[in-house]
Each structure stands twice: as C-alpha cells, then as structure tokens.
Scaffold this motif. Structure first.
Motif, PDB file in Angstrom:
ATOM      1  N   UNK A  16       0.835  -1.198   0.000  1.00  0.00           N
ATOM      2  CA  UNK A  16       0.000   0.000   0.000  1.00  0.00           C
ATOM      3  C   UNK A  16       0.873   1.253   0.000  1.00  0.00           C
ATOM      4  N   UNK A  17       0.391   2.303  -0.646  1.00  0.00           N
ATOM      5  CA  UNK A  17       1.022   3.618  -0.571  1.00  0.00           C
ATOM      6  C   UNK A  17       0.281   4.388   0.509  1.00  0.00           C
ATOM      7  N   UNK A  18       0.990   4.817   1.538  1.00  0.00           N
ATOM      8  CA  UNK A  18       0.358   5.466   2.684  1.00  0.00           C
ATOM      9  C   UNK A  18       0.348   6.981   2.595  1.00  0.00           C
ATOM     10  N   UNK A  19       1.355   7.566   1.950  1.00  0.00           N
ATOM     11  CA  UNK A  19       1.434   9.032   1.858  1.00  0.00           C
ATOM     12  C   UNK A  19       2.261   9.410   0.643  1.00  0.00           C
ATOM     13  N   UNK A  20       1.830  10.476  -0.052  1.00  0.00           N
ATOM     14  CA  UNK A  20       2.579  10.970  -1.204  1.00  0.00           C
ATOM     15  C   UNK A  20       2.586  12.488  -1.187  1.00  0.00           C
ATOM     16  N   UNK A  25       7.331  10.303   0.802  1.00  0.00           N
ATOM     17  CA  UNK A  25       6.514   9.196   0.315  1.00  0.00           C
ATOM     18  C   UNK A  25       6.674   8.055   1.311  1.00  0.00           C
ATOM     19  N   UNK A  26       5.544   7.497   1.746  1.00  0.00           N
ATOM     20  CA  UNK A  26       5.563   6.380   2.689  1.00  0.00           C
ATOM     21  C   UNK A  26       4.868   5.194   2.031  1.00  0.00           C
ATOM     22  N   UNK A  27       5.568   4.067   2.011  1.00  0.00           N
ATOM     23  CA  UNK A  27       5.067   2.862   1.358  1.00  0.00           C
ATOM     24  C   UNK A  27       5.065   1.725   2.379  1.00  0.00           C
ATOM     25  N   UNK A  35       9.943   4.937   4.694  1.00  0.00           N
ATOM     26  CA  UNK A  35       9.794   6.388   4.649  1.00  0.00           C
ATOM     27  C   UNK A  35      10.872   6.942   3.734  1.00  0.00           C
ATOM     28  N   UNK A  36      10.466   7.652   2.696  1.00  0.00           N
ATOM     29  CA  UNK A  36      11.406   8.259   1.765  1.00  0.00           C
ATOM     30  C   UNK A  36      11.211   9.763   1.856  1.00  0.00           C
ATOM     31  N   UNK A  37      12.254  10.474   2.236  1.00  0.00           N
ATOM     32  CA  UNK A  37      12.202  11.931   2.315  1.00  0.00           C
ATOM     33  C   UNK A  37      13.198  12.502   1.330  1.00  0.00           C
ATOM     34  N   UNK A  38      12.840  13.627   0.722  1.00  0.00           N
ATOM     35  CA  UNK A  38      13.726  14.236  -0.260  1.00  0.00           C
ATOM     36  C   UNK A  38      13.133  15.477  -0.875  1.00  0.00           C
ATOM     37  N   UNK A  39      13.647  15.810  -2.039  1.00  0.00           N
ATOM     38  CA  UNK A  39      13.244  17.017  -2.769  1.00  0.00           C
ATOM     39  C   UNK A  39      12.752  16.583  -4.150  1.00  0.00           C
ATOM     40  N   UNK A  50       4.602  -2.942  -7.723  1.00  0.00           N
ATOM     41  CA  UNK A  50       5.905  -2.317  -7.961  1.00  0.00           C
ATOM     42  C   UNK A  50       5.746  -0.814  -8.146  1.00  0.00           C
ATOM     43  N   UNK A  51       6.685  -0.062  -7.578  1.00  0.00           N
ATOM     44  CA  UNK A  51       6.653   1.393  -7.670  1.00  0.00           C
ATOM     45  C   UNK A  51       8.084   1.891  -7.889  1.00  0.00           C
ATOM     46  N   UNK A  52       8.215   2.933  -8.716  1.00  0.00           N
ATOM     47  CA  UNK A  52       9.517   3.581  -8.907  1.00  0.00           C
ATOM     48  C   UNK A  52       9.355   5.043  -8.527  1.00  0.00           C
ATOM     49  N   UNK A  53      10.252   5.507  -7.659  1.00  0.00           N
ATOM     50  CA  UNK A  53      10.236   6.884  -7.158  1.00  0.00           C
ATOM     51  C   UNK A  53      11.556   7.539  -7.549  1.00  0.00           C
ATOM     52  N   UNK A  54      11.483   8.729  -8.117  1.00  0.00           N
ATOM     53  CA  UNK A  54      12.697   9.461  -8.469  1.00  0.00           C
ATOM     54  C   UNK A  54      12.689  10.811  -7.771  1.00  0.00           C
ATOM     55  N   UNK A  55      13.858  11.397  -7.620  1.00  0.00           N
ATOM     56  CA  UNK A  55      14.013  12.697  -6.996  1.00  0.00           C
ATOM     57  C   UNK A  55      15.317  12.723  -6.214  1.00  0.00           C
TER      58      UNK A  55
END
Length: 70
Positions: A16-20, A25-27, A35-39, A50-55
């Motif tokens: 599940x994706x919990x926050x975007x 982004x929280x998965x 927990x993925x934090x960034x810019x 499957x999910x791909x996150x960039x940044x």
C-alpha cells in the motif's frame, strides 16, 4: 525487494502507498513501512506490486508496521 540507484528507488512487492507528497513518500511492505524523504520526489512508475520513485533522496527509513512514528 528494494533497489536504490542514484536518484531512483524501486520497491517491489509493496502492499500500500500510505502518503505521497513532493518531499515525503511512505510505502507499506508486508511488515514494514518505508519512509522516503527528499526534494522533488515523484512516482514515475506504478503497478499493483511495484513502484519507482525518483528525486533527490535525502533520507530513507524503515519501521515496523506497528510502530507509531511522529
């Protein structure tokens, strides 16, 4: 499975994706939260498991699903 390259994170078998947002982004995985934090975070690929996150990734944290995180 989690794969990390320069400015990309690929997460397979997530539940599940919990926050975007563009900075967080929280998965949820089977028994963990990622927990993925960034810019300028952006989901560039999304399938059922499957999910791909960039940044610009600044911080990556893992927590048990039962933990309460402030």
């Amino acid at each position: 499975m989690i794969y990390i390259e320069e400015n990309e994170i690929r997460i397979q078998m997530f539940t599940k994706i919990l926050r975007v947002s563009d900075h967080c982004i929280i998965v949820a995985l089977k028994n963990k939260k990622v927990f993925i934090e960034g810019v300028r975070l952006c989901i560039t690929y999304l399938e059922k498991t499957e999910i791909i996150i960039v940044g610009e990734i600044v911080l990556l944290k893992f927590h048990d699903l039962g933990e309460i995180v402030a």
